[in-house]
Design a protein around this motif. Sequence first.
Motif, mmCIF file in Angstrom:
data_model
loop_
_atom_site.group_PDB
_atom_site.id
_atom_site.type_symbol
_atom_site.label_atom_id
_atom_site.label_comp_id
_atom_site.label_asym_id
_atom_site.label_seq_id
_atom_site.Cartn_x
_atom_site.Cartn_y
_atom_site.Cartn_z
ATOM 1 N N SER A 138 0.831 -1.198 0.000
ATOM 2 C CA SER A 138 0.000 0.000 0.000
ATOM 3 C C SER A 138 0.867 1.251 0.000
ATOM 4 C CB SER A 138 -0.931 0.017 1.216
ATOM 5 O OG SER A 138 -1.778 -1.098 1.254
ATOM 6 N N VAL A 139 1.898 1.245 0.838
ATOM 7 C CA VAL A 139 2.778 2.400 0.933
ATOM 8 C C VAL A 139 3.436 2.677 -0.410
ATOM 9 C CG1 VAL A 139 4.819 3.362 2.056
ATOM 10 C CG2 VAL A 139 3.183 2.011 3.386
ATOM 11 N N ALA A 140 3.933 1.610 -1.057
ATOM 12 C CA ALA A 140 4.620 1.788 -2.333
ATOM 13 C C ALA A 140 3.653 2.218 -3.432
ATOM 14 C CB ALA A 140 5.327 0.486 -2.728
ATOM 15 N N VAL A 141 2.522 1.527 -3.531
ATOM 16 C CA VAL A 141 1.570 1.807 -4.611
ATOM 17 C C VAL A 141 0.993 3.202 -4.482
ATOM 18 C CG1 VAL A 141 -0.711 1.186 -5.494
ATOM 19 C CG2 VAL A 141 1.000 -0.596 -5.088
ATOM 20 N N TYR A 142 0.555 3.557 -3.274
ATOM 21 C CA TYR A 142 -0.046 4.870 -3.085
ATOM 22 C C TYR A 142 1.005 5.973 -3.081
ATOM 23 C CZ TYR A 142 -4.683 2.980 -2.434
ATOM 24 O OH TYR A 142 -5.889 2.374 -2.657
ATOM 25 N N GLY A 143 2.189 5.669 -2.595
ATOM 26 C CA GLY A 143 3.241 6.678 -2.609
ATOM 27 C C GLY A 143 3.669 7.048 -4.013
ATOM 28 N N LEU A 144 3.595 6.075 -4.942
ATOM 29 C CA LEU A 144 3.984 6.317 -6.328
ATOM 30 C C LEU A 144 2.796 6.670 -7.225
ATOM 31 C CD1 LEU A 144 6.534 3.376 -6.710
ATOM 32 C CD2 LEU A 144 7.054 5.815 -6.445
ATOM 33 N N LEU A 145 1.622 6.852 -6.630
ATOM 34 C CA LEU A 145 0.410 7.216 -7.370
ATOM 35 C C LEU A 145 0.075 6.181 -8.445
ATOM 36 C CD1 LEU A 145 0.973 11.056 -7.706
ATOM 37 C CD2 LEU A 145 -0.919 9.971 -6.512
ATOM 38 N N LEU A 146 0.112 4.910 -8.054
ATOM 39 C CA LEU A 146 -0.186 3.818 -8.969
ATOM 40 C C LEU A 146 -1.398 3.018 -8.514
ATOM 41 C CD1 LEU A 146 3.461 2.537 -9.599
ATOM 42 C CD2 LEU A 146 2.071 3.993 -11.104
ATOM 43 N N GLN A 147 -2.229 3.608 -7.644
ATOM 44 C CA GLN A 147 -3.320 2.861 -7.043
ATOM 45 C C GLN A 147 -4.411 2.439 -8.017
ATOM 46 O OE1 GLN A 147 -2.138 5.858 -6.033
ATOM 47 N NE2 GLN A 147 -3.741 7.217 -5.277
ATOM 48 N N ASP A 148 -4.476 3.076 -9.173
ATOM 49 C CA ASP A 148 -5.468 2.632 -10.153
ATOM 50 C C ASP A 148 -4.917 1.525 -11.053
ATOM 51 O OD1 ASP A 148 -3.678 4.383 -11.336
ATOM 52 O OD2 ASP A 148 -5.153 5.189 -12.749
ATOM 53 N N LEU A 149 -3.631 1.191 -10.885
ATOM 54 C CA LEU A 149 -3.009 0.122 -11.667
ATOM 55 C C LEU A 149 -2.799 -1.150 -10.859
ATOM 56 C CD1 LEU A 149 -0.288 2.184 -13.582
ATOM 57 C CD2 LEU A 149 -2.420 1.290 -14.500
ATOM 58 N N PHE A 150 -2.500 -0.999 -9.584
ATOM 59 C CA PHE A 150 -2.186 -2.152 -8.747
ATOM 60 C C PHE A 150 -3.064 -2.148 -7.508
ATOM 61 C CE2 PHE A 150 1.699 -0.886 -10.972
ATOM 62 C CZ PHE A 150 1.982 -2.055 -11.664
ATOM 63 N N GLY A 151 -3.575 -3.308 -7.154
ATOM 64 C CA GLY A 151 -4.420 -3.425 -5.982
ATOM 65 C C GLY A 151 -3.608 -3.504 -4.698
ATOM 66 N N ALA A 152 -4.090 -2.828 -3.666
ATOM 67 C CA ALA A 152 -3.490 -2.868 -2.339
ATOM 68 C C ALA A 152 -4.488 -2.258 -1.373
ATOM 69 C CB ALA A 152 -2.168 -2.087 -2.299
ATOM 70 N N PRO A 153 -4.495 -2.700 -0.108
ATOM 71 C CA PRO A 153 -5.435 -2.098 0.858
ATOM 72 C C PRO A 153 -5.290 -0.577 0.887
ATOM 73 C CG PRO A 153 -4.394 -4.031 1.804
ATOM 74 C CD PRO A 153 -3.688 -3.771 0.509
ATOM 75 N N SER A 154 -6.414 0.097 0.740
ATOM 76 C CA SER A 154 -6.375 1.557 0.631
ATOM 77 C C SER A 154 -6.342 2.219 2.000
ATOM 78 C CB SER A 154 -7.598 2.055 -0.138
ATOM 79 O OG SER A 154 -7.658 3.464 -0.117
ATOM 80 N N PRO A 155 -5.439 3.181 2.203
ATOM 81 C CA PRO A 155 -5.445 3.937 3.454
ATOM 82 C C PRO A 155 -6.410 5.110 3.443
ATOM 83 C CG PRO A 155 -3.586 4.615 2.136
ATOM 84 C CD PRO A 155 -4.292 3.542 1.351
ATOM 85 N N ASN A 156 -6.992 5.405 2.258
ATOM 86 C CA ASN A 156 -7.827 6.599 2.126
ATOM 87 C C ASN A 156 -8.741 6.432 0.922
ATOM 88 O OD1 ASN A 156 -8.727 9.304 1.358
ATOM 89 N ND2 ASN A 156 -7.200 10.107 2.755
#
Length: 396
Positions: A138-156
């Motif tokens: 989650s930290v990596a995906v959301y930190g790199l603004l890739l949350q619409d490409l890779f699934g991970a538990p969302s913090p927000n």
Amino acid sequence: MTSSEEDIRDGLPAITPGSAKRSRIAGLDGIRGVAALFVMVHHCWLLSFPGYPATTGPGWLGWLVYGHFAVVVFIVLSGFSLAASPARTAWQLGGVRRFARRRAWRILPPYWAALVFSLVIAWTLVPQPGEGAPTAKSVAVYGLLLQDLFGAPSPNGAFWSIAVEAQLYLVFPLLLLILRRAGAAVMLAVVIVIVTAIGLLAPGVPLVGMLMRLTPQFAVLFAMGVVAAGVIGAEDHVRRLPWHWMALLAAVPVFAVVVAQGSVWTVGNYFWIDMALGPAVGLLLGAVATGRPAALVRLLDLRPVRSLGSFSYTLYLVHAPIVVVLFQLVVAPHLPAGLPSFLTVLVLAVPVSLLTAWSFAAVFELPFQRHRSWPALRTAARARAARMRAALRPAP
């Protein structure tokens, strides 16, 4: 969700009747602030009335199910804001590298600060509804603004659209290039044809269906905002057109379909509804940019509404974990789901979210708007510290 000197809020001259050179376009900050507030109220509604996309609460509150439409407004407004400055300079961007640096400087500091804030809340208090505790992924995906490409538990729960907007920034220089070479109609037609093809092929072609994770209809909305910004540099006879009435005429059929079909169908067809709503939003922005309707522009430019718009990006970023904490830990243990819980969480969440967002913006957003580089930011910080020390020093 954001703006800059490519961005109106950061000093773009206004275009209003009788004034071609003010510091901003009156009313746009107000639209931004109202949209952010609507998203927050929508999230309060979602928690209080389970069953989304069905509307299980009172009919008179049913419209709150459509918080997604505020994001539609944000995306069109983003294209409009970024294109406002190029619109008066023959659609010249002023350099891709400069544009990229200014966009990163504008959106990343408050976003990363809100990400840390959201992670801390999800790890220590309560995660987002339907999500587990955030992971290292989650930290990596959301930190790199890739949350619409890779699934991970969302913090927000509000972060999904920030990735989409960041990706639209990547295609903005290309949109301007097509616009300069072939015109606004061709640029918009190219985007609409590509996105429509994706929408038509996605149900039957799995590889194309994967592109739906990128919310491709937002590219059409963004392009519509870019085209709408052309009114800023248009001739007087174009600027005098009744843009506000055209916006109303464009919106009525869309909302008629939404009302007739209901929320379940509408949410399931956001791809097409979003694109249908985009012209109305673009026309409304064109109207506001020309100062019409005057009563609406004055209302949106009232100081409280304008001030809300000044930190609306941060409000959008930080409100979701606050709303969830207040609902799950304060309201839900004492009140059943329904109208009492909605009104209670609303009364709690609005002031807490506004105060938190204002404080966050004062540190992580507004300084980065005012100072365009690390040296300038450090100089301003040292000057402020010196003033504070002087104020605290005892008088001789």
